[in-house]
Design a protein around this motif. Sequence first.
Motif, short mmCIF file in Angstrom:
data_model
loop_
_atom_site.label_atom_id
_atom_site.label_comp_id
_atom_site.label_asym_id
_atom_site.label_seq_id
_atom_site.Cartn_x
_atom_site.Cartn_y
_atom_site.Cartn_z
N ILE A 43 39.33 35.52 37.40
CA ILE A 43 40.31 35.25 38.44
C ILE A 43 41.34 34.27 37.82
O ILE A 43 41.17 33.28 37.02
CB ILE A 43 39.54 34.41 39.41
CG1 ILE A 43 38.68 35.39 40.23
CG2 ILE A 43 40.40 33.75 40.57
CD1 ILE A 43 37.81 34.69 41.42
N GLU A 46 45.67 30.21 39.25
CA GLU A 46 46.74 29.76 40.30
C GLU A 46 45.90 30.27 41.70
O GLU A 46 46.51 30.24 42.74
CB GLU A 46 47.93 30.27 40.33
CG GLU A 46 48.27 31.84 40.19
CD GLU A 46 48.05 32.45 38.92
OE1 GLU A 46 48.25 33.83 39.10
OE2 GLU A 46 47.50 31.72 38.04
N SER A 47 44.82 31.07 41.63
CA SER A 47 44.04 31.80 42.94
C SER A 47 43.47 30.61 43.63
O SER A 47 43.37 29.52 43.05
CB SER A 47 43.00 32.65 42.24
OG SER A 47 43.52 33.42 41.50
N ILE A 49 40.24 30.26 46.14
CA ILE A 49 39.01 31.08 46.48
C ILE A 49 38.52 30.58 47.85
O ILE A 49 38.53 29.33 47.85
CB ILE A 49 37.90 30.94 45.49
CG1 ILE A 49 38.70 31.45 44.12
CG2 ILE A 49 36.48 31.44 45.86
CD1 ILE A 49 37.44 30.90 42.96
N LEU A 68 39.51 25.91 39.02
CA LEU A 68 40.17 26.66 40.37
C LEU A 68 39.87 25.74 41.52
O LEU A 68 39.23 24.92 41.72
CB LEU A 68 39.35 27.97 40.36
CG LEU A 68 39.54 28.77 39.26
CD1 LEU A 68 38.53 29.94 39.20
CD2 LEU A 68 40.95 29.47 39.21
N TYR A 236 44.27 33.03 51.41
CA TYR A 236 43.06 33.09 50.08
C TYR A 236 43.29 34.45 49.21
O TYR A 236 43.45 35.66 49.91
CB TYR A 236 41.84 32.86 50.51
CG TYR A 236 41.63 31.57 51.29
CD1 TYR A 236 41.26 30.44 50.74
CD2 TYR A 236 41.25 31.65 52.65
CE1 TYR A 236 41.15 29.12 51.34
CE2 TYR A 236 41.32 30.55 53.18
CZ TYR A 236 41.20 29.43 52.68
OH TYR A 236 40.94 28.12 53.34
N SER A 237 43.33 34.01 48.01
CA SER A 237 43.21 35.51 47.07
C SER A 237 42.16 36.13 46.58
O SER A 237 42.06 37.34 46.44
CB SER A 237 44.12 35.10 45.86
OG SER A 237 43.50 34.10 45.33
N HIS A 238 40.92 35.39 46.92
CA HIS A 238 39.76 35.88 46.49
C HIS A 238 38.77 35.27 47.59
O HIS A 238 38.73 34.08 48.05
CB HIS A 238 39.13 35.15 45.14
CG HIS A 238 40.02 36.15 44.03
ND1 HIS A 238 41.53 35.49 43.81
CD2 HIS A 238 39.71 37.39 43.28
CE1 HIS A 238 42.00 36.48 42.84
NE2 HIS A 238 41.06 37.31 42.22
N LYS A 345 45.46 36.83 51.72
CA LYS A 345 46.80 37.28 51.02
C LYS A 345 46.77 38.88 51.10
O LYS A 345 45.65 39.44 50.96
CB LYS A 345 46.96 36.68 49.84
CG LYS A 345 47.28 35.35 49.65
CD LYS A 345 47.58 34.74 48.35
CE LYS A 345 48.38 33.35 48.28
NZ LYS A 345 48.52 32.91 46.93
N ALA A 348 44.11 40.71 48.49
CA ALA A 348 43.15 39.72 48.29
C ALA A 348 41.97 40.58 47.83
O ALA A 348 41.75 41.61 48.52
CB ALA A 348 42.76 38.81 49.39
#
Length: 429
Positions: A43, A46-47, A49, A68, A236-238, A345, A348
Amino acid sequence: MDMKIAQRPDYTFKYNRKLGRHGWLRLTPAYSVKLVSEIIDHIPPESFILDPFSGTATTGLVASERGLSTHCLDINPFLIWFGNGKCRNYSETELRRFEKGIQNSLRKFHYLINEDNWLPDIHNITRWWSENTLKPLAALRQAIADEFGEPGDEDVSALAWIAFCRVIIETSAAAFNHVSMSFHDDVTTYELEQVAYLYETVADAILRSVDKTLSGTACVYSADAREPVSVGDIKYSHVVTSPPYPNRISYIRELRPYMYWTKFLDTARDAGELDWKAIGGTWGVATSRLQKWEPDGVDLPLPLNTVVSEISRLSEKNALLMANYVWKYFHDMHLHFDRLRSNLKKGAQISYVVGNSSFYGVKVHTELLLSDSLRQLGYTNIGNRIVRKRNSKKELYEYCVYATWQEERLYKPSYFTEASGKRTQLALF
């Protein structure tokens, strides 16, 4: 199914025991630091979670250790408090206060041993602790409360109470040789000096484990995973998480000793109410309510209807109850995936560690049923992989279900209005 798949104890809580903060308290359903690490290893820094089923905050802490940012959600006030205590950095001033407070508590403890100190209202409490052990535990609890105040504050006092939680479980008759908690036949007695030594040892281990600064950030918030959540309007990206499994093993069962002693729970009724709010909860009053539960018009994938119908038609005494249990579990998880979309996002990636189940021989393929919900709700790149064979029945496995959210526009919630009525396919009973 390949029966050579390993049980992989390194993918369970056993792997976490000697990993500093990760080993502070044991919770059977907690998943492994190693597994979380493998999921988030690639990951980007910049992610952001999300863990919507925080539990003991394993995801948040692993991510923080890697620099993170993570938001964690849970419905249990004890786990929210514990997770925040586990995932924060502590200043030198705070740690000096902690050391001094521990020594003050131990001195007060010896003077309080003959007082009539408070005990939690746990049913059959001497099944957990002998009467002679309860006396020093109650005195120690009062000494800590006098020095640090009652649990609940998110400051260094949390460390003192977490150490106490570790002591109460170490001195109990609880056994962890099963998928859930059981009891040893004999209840060992711990004298005053033994309890004092154990508390000092645990507190020292906790002090050493927080010495390393966490380079990332993780916060745990109170939230129902079935509702939309907005923490600072973050997208959220993840998503990396492990929700409860549909196997009727309640988190409340194992958390009760901690929650009673720290006054996050007062009565068995409170425990049942909290379990009813949780996905997959069936403790106490949650079970009686489950018998009368009906879905509120949610449009669920058709394969679930087949599984629920198969269980309901069995001649077993609790077949209808178990059918309702499975139905409600996947109903709630469908609501979760539905509401989750507004927080993601575009692009994601989500990863859910889950387990399958079996009810009276009827296989409940959690990994496939959750994939059906994701597909119906517009997620893409859906798949799953086997993580490990679980220790109980031979047909039970743990999976990682994964998917991607590509759409930026918001879908309408996947439920019917009262005017449209409920789908007839759900009228099973």
